[in-house]
Design an enzyme around this catalytic site. Structure first.
Site, PDB file in Angstrom:
ATOM      1  N   THR A 102      -9.897   1.416  59.830  1.00  0.00           N
ATOM      2  CA  THR A 102      -9.149   1.671  58.605  1.00  0.00           C
ATOM      3  C   THR A 102     -10.105   1.483  57.442  1.00  0.00           C
ATOM      4  O   THR A 102     -10.559   0.358  57.184  1.00  0.00           O
ATOM      5  CB  THR A 102      -7.946   0.717  58.469  1.00  0.00           C
ATOM      6  OG1 THR A 102      -7.043   0.958  59.546  1.00  0.00           O
ATOM      7  CG2 THR A 102      -7.222   0.944  57.151  1.00  0.00           C
ATOM      8  N   LYS A 177      -2.602   6.460  56.383  1.00  0.00           N
ATOM      9  CA  LYS A 177      -2.578   5.022  56.701  1.00  0.00           C
ATOM     10  C   LYS A 177      -2.458   4.183  55.434  1.00  0.00           C
ATOM     11  O   LYS A 177      -1.676   3.222  55.371  1.00  0.00           O
ATOM     12  CB  LYS A 177      -3.856   4.642  57.466  1.00  0.00           C
ATOM     13  CG  LYS A 177      -4.009   3.147  57.774  1.00  0.00           C
ATOM     14  CD  LYS A 177      -3.041   2.672  58.820  1.00  0.00           C
ATOM     15  CE  LYS A 177      -3.169   1.167  59.093  1.00  0.00           C
ATOM     16  NZ  LYS A 177      -4.372   0.824  59.844  1.00  0.00           N
ATOM     17  N   LYS A 252      -6.856  -6.384  52.896  1.00  0.00           N
ATOM     18  CA  LYS A 252      -7.870  -5.322  52.957  1.00  0.00           C
ATOM     19  C   LYS A 252      -7.236  -3.950  52.739  1.00  0.00           C
ATOM     20  O   LYS A 252      -7.721  -3.147  51.931  1.00  0.00           O
ATOM     21  CB  LYS A 252      -8.570  -5.345  54.311  1.00  0.00           C
ATOM     22  CG  LYS A 252      -9.481  -4.146  54.564  1.00  0.00           C
ATOM     23  CD  LYS A 252      -9.810  -3.960  56.023  1.00  0.00           C
ATOM     24  CE  LYS A 252     -10.427  -2.603  56.289  1.00  0.00           C
ATOM     25  NZ  LYS A 252     -10.679  -2.359  57.719  1.00  0.00           N
TER      26      LYS A 252
END
Length: 304
Positions: A102, A177, A252
């Protein structure tokens, strides 16, 4: 489905990568793994995963180079080679570079451009589903790729996941995402605030859950990952907030969302606020706890 011929280099054998690689091995794939952490290599060996002494050696001769790295900078450095030739030089011509990390959308697009320029194919396929999904092979993959490259990656993704969505061209998987996890972060904060408010107003957790889970406030943060113990027995709240999906990872991902919001000029308010809340949560002891543990921070900051 028969396993294809050709080697899969699986680089990044952490909490997510290790079970994903193990599922490929169980399905008959020829997997050679690598991780910079020696303990991860030992854990891989215990699960029957062959390992190589370096990432380049794992990629040499591989038809698929699958990466699961902490950041886009790690990925780009590995592709180019921080010290000497990198993965793009080590892999045979036409290898499929499948990144399941990611990372920043712009970095994903840069990585894809580097791979294509080097004569390879590229797919970005970040995942959702956490460590439980990785173990059970039920992850959701959000895919950014050319259609033909998606089809080449599909057999591997279907072993590791229960669902894949083709979101568009290179970088589109990362874009999906980051949007999804911004919603998740915001709704978990909202759900946690609501349960703390319910406590203050004399509502039991079960009563509030019974209303919200079947009313207009229904969301995954309540019905699957409920931030209080009891109503959903499988939620991390019943395990003292053992992740699950760690607070550090949510911090994050919301940082990536914040970067995307700023670069795209979106006039968002809740996303940036959620990013700041989770950054504080991670910095003040929540990094290794499930992200639903944010409720303990909200409760602790509330008036007695």
């Amino acid at each position: 489905m028969p396993a294809p011929s050709g080697r899969v280099a699986f680089l990044g054998l952490g909490h997510m990568g290790l079970p994903m690689a193990a599922n490929l091995v169980a399905a008959g794939y020829d997997v050679v793994g690598y991780d910079v952490v020696p303990a991860a290599l030992e854990a891989a060996a215990e699960r029957g995963i062959a390992t190589a002494p370096t990432a380049r050696e794992a990629a040499a001769g591989a038809s698929v180079v699958l990466t699961m790295f902490p950041s886009g900078r790690h990925l780009l450095d590995a592709y180019r080679g921080a010290e000497g030739p990198g993965l793009l030089d080590a892999a045979p011509p036409g290898a499929l570079f499948l990144d399941c990390s990611t990372i920043n959308v712009d970095e994903a697009r840069e990585a894809a451009a580097l791979a294509v320029a080097a004569g390879h194919r590229s797919v970005d396929a970040p995942v959702s589903g956490g460590t439980v999904g990785a173990e059970n092979g039920t992850l959701t993959f959000m895919v950014g790729a050319e259609p033909a490259d998606l089809e080449a990656a599909r057999p591997l993704l279907e072993v590791m996941g229960g669902r894949l969505v083709h979101c568009g061209d290179h970088g589109a998987g990362q874009a999906a995402k980051v949007c999804n996890n911004m919603i998740l972060g915001v709704t978990m904060i909202a759900a946690s605030e609501a349960f703390v408010l319910g406590e203050k107003l004399g509502l039991s957790h079960q009563a509030l859950y019974d209303v919200v889970s079947t009313a207009s406030g229904q969301c995954w943060a309540v019905t699957t990952n409920c931030p209080v113990p009891g109503p959903v027995p499988t939620s991390p709240a019943n395990r003292d907030y053992q992740p699950g999906f760690a607070g550090a990872l949510m911090a994050k991902d919301l940082g990536l969302a914040l970067s995307a919001l700023e670069s795209s000029g979106v006039a968002a308010e809740l996303g940036p606020l959620a990013a700041r809340i989770y950054e504080r949560f991670a910095a003040e002891g929540g990094a290794g706890r499930d992200f639903s543990g944010i409720i303990t921070d909200i409760r602790g900051r509330s008036r007695p």
